[in-house]
Design a protein around this motif. Structure first.
Motif, mmCIF file in Angstrom:
data_model
loop_
_atom_site.group_PDB
_atom_site.id
_atom_site.type_symbol
_atom_site.label_atom_id
_atom_site.label_comp_id
_atom_site.label_asym_id
_atom_site.label_seq_id
_atom_site.Cartn_x
_atom_site.Cartn_y
_atom_site.Cartn_z
ATOM 1 N N LYS A 183 0.888 -1.148 0.119
ATOM 2 C CA LYS A 183 0.006 -0.222 -0.106
ATOM 3 C C LYS A 183 0.657 1.237 -0.039
ATOM 4 N N ALA A 184 2.221 1.127 -0.186
ATOM 5 C CA ALA A 184 2.977 2.522 -0.196
ATOM 6 C C ALA A 184 2.800 3.058 -1.597
ATOM 7 N N GLY A 185 2.824 4.425 -1.664
ATOM 8 C CA GLY A 185 2.589 5.071 -2.999
ATOM 9 C C GLY A 185 4.064 5.678 -3.224
ATOM 10 N N SER A 186 4.050 6.074 -4.564
ATOM 11 C CA SER A 186 5.195 6.558 -5.197
ATOM 12 C C SER A 186 6.709 5.920 -4.997
ATOM 13 N N SER A 187 6.429 4.626 -5.206
ATOM 14 C CA SER A 187 7.557 3.704 -4.872
ATOM 15 C C SER A 187 8.305 3.780 -3.782
ATOM 16 N N LYS A 188 7.731 4.248 -2.674
ATOM 17 C CA LYS A 188 8.561 4.244 -1.153
ATOM 18 C C LYS A 188 8.568 2.704 -0.969
ATOM 19 N N GLY A 189 9.846 2.262 -0.573
ATOM 20 C CA GLY A 189 10.164 1.259 -0.088
ATOM 21 C C GLY A 189 10.327 -0.158 -1.068
ATOM 22 N N VAL A 190 10.438 0.411 -2.279
ATOM 23 C CA VAL A 190 10.549 -0.541 -3.244
ATOM 24 C C VAL A 190 12.020 -0.944 -3.545
ATOM 25 N N SER A 191 12.246 -2.034 -3.576
ATOM 26 C CA SER A 191 13.487 -2.562 -4.024
ATOM 27 C C SER A 191 14.059 -3.554 -4.824
ATOM 28 N N LYS A 192 14.840 -3.699 -5.669
ATOM 29 C CA LYS A 192 15.317 -4.672 -6.603
ATOM 30 C C LYS A 192 16.340 -5.880 -5.572
ATOM 31 N N ALA A 193 16.017 -7.148 -5.900
ATOM 32 C CA ALA A 193 16.884 -8.184 -5.145
ATOM 33 C C ALA A 193 17.489 -9.074 -6.237
ATOM 34 N N ASP A 194 18.716 -9.108 -6.054
ATOM 35 C CA ASP A 194 19.386 -10.052 -7.088
ATOM 36 C C ASP A 194 19.610 -11.412 -6.554
ATOM 37 N N ASP A 195 19.631 -11.586 -5.243
ATOM 38 C CA ASP A 195 19.752 -12.872 -4.459
ATOM 39 C C ASP A 195 19.177 -12.925 -3.385
ATOM 40 N N ARG A 196 19.206 -14.005 -2.815
ATOM 41 C CA ARG A 196 18.455 -14.389 -1.404
ATOM 42 C C ARG A 196 18.900 -13.287 -0.280
ATOM 43 N N ALA A 197 20.203 -12.978 -0.183
ATOM 44 C CA ALA A 197 20.355 -11.740 0.700
ATOM 45 C C ALA A 197 19.890 -10.380 0.440
ATOM 46 N N ALA A 198 19.922 -10.256 -0.633
ATOM 47 C CA ALA A 198 19.229 -8.762 -1.110
ATOM 48 C C ALA A 198 17.601 -8.857 -0.884
ATOM 49 N N LEU A 199 17.270 -10.147 -1.114
ATOM 50 C CA LEU A 199 15.731 -10.311 -0.854
ATOM 51 C C LEU A 199 15.214 -10.125 0.677
ATOM 52 N N VAL A 200 16.149 -10.583 1.524
ATOM 53 C CA VAL A 200 15.794 -10.501 2.872
ATOM 54 C C VAL A 200 15.802 -9.014 3.478
ATOM 55 N N VAL A 201 16.930 -8.529 2.885
ATOM 56 C CA VAL A 201 17.035 -6.912 3.143
ATOM 57 C C VAL A 201 15.690 -6.146 2.536
ATOM 58 N N ALA A 202 15.263 -6.392 1.235
ATOM 59 C CA ALA A 202 14.308 -5.953 0.934
ATOM 60 C C ALA A 202 12.959 -6.161 1.323
ATOM 61 N N LEU A 203 12.883 -7.108 1.812
ATOM 62 C CA LEU A 203 11.481 -7.536 2.463
ATOM 63 C C LEU A 203 11.469 -6.890 3.921
ATOM 64 N N LYS A 204 12.678 -6.847 4.514
ATOM 65 C CA LYS A 204 12.546 -5.924 5.761
ATOM 66 C C LYS A 204 12.269 -4.808 5.641
ATOM 67 N N GLU A 205 12.967 -4.023 4.753
ATOM 68 C CA GLU A 205 12.536 -2.455 4.172
ATOM 69 C C GLU A 205 11.255 -2.475 3.990
ATOM 70 N N ALA A 206 10.629 -3.125 3.045
ATOM 71 C CA ALA A 206 9.185 -2.867 2.630
ATOM 72 C C ALA A 206 8.472 -3.015 3.745
ATOM 73 N N ALA A 207 8.538 -3.921 4.749
ATOM 74 C CA ALA A 207 7.849 -4.216 6.069
ATOM 75 C C ALA A 207 7.947 -3.020 6.927
ATOM 76 N N LYS A 208 8.450 -2.045 6.703
ATOM 77 C CA LYS A 208 8.623 -0.752 7.486
ATOM 78 C C LYS A 208 7.596 0.180 6.986
ATOM 79 N N HIS A 209 7.086 -0.224 5.910
ATOM 80 C CA HIS A 209 6.089 0.793 4.983
ATOM 81 C C HIS A 209 4.405 0.005 5.010
#
Length: 350
Positions: A183-209
């Motif tokens: 539900k975040a607008g204007s791409s806030k909290g959106v990340s690109k993940a190239d591997d599992r480690a980056a996916l974990v970081v991206a999920l935690k960042e998205a969960a802030k929003h």
């Protein structure tokens, strides 16, 4: 006799500042021969302020206004204006909300307008809520047979078992993936993940929003957008515009802070693709019970030239570089005529 128009801007979302830029464009376009305009700013802390003039928005001084102005949910209430011990009630004929993101574009404030029985510009409660939540938008679009990115929904509470979540994502989607708050607008909290480690970081960042998160397959292709105007059978679509993002993807900074990001009106597309985008944009807007305006975003996949739905924005930006007013200007609507059309349409809401 002039009508009383309330223009509400700012808000509690992360897109507060963008709203303050959009409202200047809209307020300057209002026909003051036809409307008494009341500017109402909502601070990031949720205080409602009566704003004296546009200049106060431009220099930010509106936040210091000593005058409170709130919309009453009572159908006889209108706009309650108060300062110190003085209070008066001002009838309002129509509202133009210029509120991007949460608490403005998600159905919450639209519910207030419905309770007050005041006509307002833009999508209603359901369309706003369903379109703001990317997961529920996808559920609706799934019924239309329109292609969209393959996705995996994740709840923030599920991140306690991060191995299960990453395994579920990897079973359905190949890297790289995009991770988005639902539900975040204007791409806030959106990340690109190239591997599992980056996916974990991206999920935690998205969960802030947001507590609900989408993980999507990466679509390699051109970013294109279509503006819609109207409702039901009267809905019409603009030509297709194209985003040339300065960053790797069109995130918040690329949209609003990077002058190298560009928009092209009337994108050069393969035969039949513009018509397909226009048809899909109207179908998605109507399936979500859209009303008034929206911008519908797609990809044109690089290898296949397939049209892929990305998302819908029910209150698109109205800044000087925003795609929505630029697309309608291309169709002969000045910003003044576009604003007037939207205000008049508000009175036609079923």
């Amino acid at each position: 006799m002039k009508k009383n128009l309330a223009v509400i801007f700012g808000g509690r979302s992360s897109e507060h500042e963008v709203s303050c830029v959009s409202v200047v464009t809209i307020a300057k376009a209002v026909d003051l021969e036809k409307y008494n305009m009341f500017l109402i700013g909502i601070t990031k802390d949720g205080e409602w302020k009566l704003v004296e003039d546009i200049a106060g928005i431009e220099d930010g001084s509106w936040k210091e206004s000593p005058v409170s102005a709130i919309i009453s949910p009572d159908t006889k209430g209108g706009l309650i204006i108060s300062q110190d011990d003085m209070m008066k009630v001002q009838p309002i004929d129509v509202i133009f909300p210029v509120l991007h993101g949460m608490y403005g574009e998600d159905g919450t404030i639209q519910g207030l307008f419905e309770m007050a029985d005041i006509p307002y510009v833009g999508c209603g409660v359901f369309a706003s809520a369903a379109s703001m939540d990317k997961f529920y938008t996808k559920l609706v679009v799934d019924t239309l047979g329109i292609r969209q990115a393959v996705y995996v929904p994740v709840l923030a509470e599920q991140l306690d078992d991060i191995d299960e979540v990453t395994a579920r994502v990897e079973a359905k989607i190949s890297y790289p993936v995009f991770v988005k708050p639902s539900k975040a607008g204007s791409s806030k909290g959106v990340s690109k993940a190239d591997d599992r480690a980056a996916l974990v970081v991206a999920l935690k960042e998205a969960a802030k929003h947001d507590y609900k998160i989408l993980v999507e397959e990466t679509i390699v292709g051109r970013e294109i957008e279509c503006a819609v105007l109207g409702y039901g059978k009267n809905t019409k679509a603009s030509r297709v515009g194209e985003i040339l993002a300065a960053a790797e993807f069109y995130d918040f900074d690329a949209k609003y802070n990077n002058a190298e990001s560009k928009t092209v009106i009337g994108a050069d597309l393969p035969d039949g693709k513009e018509a397909e985008v226009q048809k899909d944009a109207v179908a998605i807007f109507n399936a979500l019970d859209g009303f008034g305006l929206s911008r519908v975003d797609f990809f044109l996949e690089k290898d296949t030239n397939e049209v892929v739905f990305n998302e819908i924005n029910t209150l698109p930006g109205f800044t000087s570089i925003s795609m929505y007013p630029m697309l309608w200007k291309d169709k002969g609507y000045s910003i003044e005529s576009l604003v007037e059309t939207l205000i008049e349409m508000a009175k036609e809401r079923p």
